[in-house]
Enzyme design. Sequence first.
Site, mmCIF file in Angstrom:
data_model
loop_
_atom_site.group_PDB
_atom_site.id
_atom_site.type_symbol
_atom_site.label_atom_id
_atom_site.label_comp_id
_atom_site.label_asym_id
_atom_site.label_seq_id
_atom_site.Cartn_x
_atom_site.Cartn_y
_atom_site.Cartn_z
ATOM 1 N N ASN A 1 0.840 -1.189 0.000
ATOM 2 C CA ASN A 1 0.000 0.000 0.000
ATOM 3 C C ASN A 1 0.878 1.242 0.000
ATOM 4 O OD1 ASN A 1 -2.670 1.351 0.325
ATOM 5 N ND2 ASN A 1 -1.722 2.069 2.217
ATOM 6 N N GLU B 1 -1.729 1.440 -6.257
ATOM 7 C CA GLU B 1 -1.318 2.848 -6.305
ATOM 8 C C GLU B 1 -0.270 3.121 -7.385
ATOM 9 O OE1 GLU B 1 -3.185 2.242 -2.373
ATOM 10 O OE2 GLU B 1 -1.585 1.173 -3.426
ATOM 11 N N ASP C 1 -5.381 20.723 10.473
ATOM 12 C CA ASP C 1 -5.808 19.887 9.355
ATOM 13 C C ASP C 1 -6.459 20.728 8.269
ATOM 14 O OD1 ASP C 1 -6.519 17.458 7.857
ATOM 15 O OD2 ASP C 1 -6.128 16.461 9.753
#
Length: 417
Positions: A132, A195, A241
């Site tokens: 991943n 990916e 964030d």
Amino acid sequence: MSFRSFLEDLRADGVLEETHEHVSTEYELAMRATGRGPMLFHNADGHVCCINILGSRELLARALRMDARNLARDLSAVGFDGHVREVDSSQFQENILEPDLMRLPVLRHFRGDGGRYITSGIVVSRLDDRINACVHRLMVLDRNRLAARLVPGRHTHQMYSRAIETGRRLPVAIAIGVDPVVLIAASTRVPENKEFEYASALRGDVVEVVTLENGVPVPHAEIVLEGYLTEKRAPEGPFVDITGTMDIVREEPVIEITRIMMRDDAIYHALLPAGGEHRMLMGVPYEPLIYREASKVVRVRNVLLTEGGCTYFHAVVQIEKQEEEDGLKAIQAAMAAHGSLKHVLVVDTDIDIHDPRELEYAIATRVRGDQDIYMYPNVRGSTLDPRSVDGMTTKVGVDATAKLDRLWKFRRVVRPW
């Protein structure tokens, strides 16, 4: 296009702002980069550092060689069937060093941050045959340890949990300063293990990877950190964030770094929290997901996650309306495709979705509150939404499309702007 060739392309077009004066990585660099375009600092506490290189829709489209106004449509047409080739070496192996994160110009962005944060690193993890690659924020704890924010349920967290359950550490590598297309691919929800294949399909060329001593494959990069996600935990945060507000402190897994590898003249890529680059990479990859899902039930022309909605919480879906229920169908499909959406606006093809005045016009002239606004209370949203409670919120869909049985009433003769 490589990381450096992209920077050269920006420089050649006069898009890259450069400075050789000394800039501190403690707050100053982040402050100077806020609200600016691509910047290259040649002396960030003695290091070379770039920031904001994908900080707008136009820059993202430039890296992808796509139309900035139709990214959702163009990205939705790309599959996950690219090609990955393993090679024996990479330039990041020019210097192989003992673990010392103080060698890197890791930024402290804002006062109140829990520490210095690596924000643009692709974390590649491997568990048996599962691989991943995605972007996680990483807080520096000391010279060889990082606290990694892992969202429960996502692939890295799944692999980490499985490794710990079976008494293993999870091998990882952190690649900083990669081909922008690879970074975009790693920021996108794709099928498991896909990916790098997706990155290859996006760029129309093979993606090369080098396998490290811990078995993890990594793409070409400026800097690579090799190590393991361990069973140890440490407080991670606070962190600004995507909303520009402080996220909470959590106990998160600790990465122990075993080696640092970097080019002789490595360029560190920083990503400004809540800046344009953060929002582009976190939000825009959801647009093709919404486009595909909504296209299953209605005729979709375009999709946009708006800047005012942090390029994350607000979606506009432009449709070719065929039936009166199409607006509602598009709302429900968009919310299913992107679980963090809070508000969805559906408009007709005569509305320019990139113009906020046009969107407001559609609401003003085509919405009747008791008939065209749909509310979904007490549903799962995003913990990043300050108004949510433990991620629970109320979602709203607005059907701002013209009524098919009286289209003559909505046809515009003059557009004053």
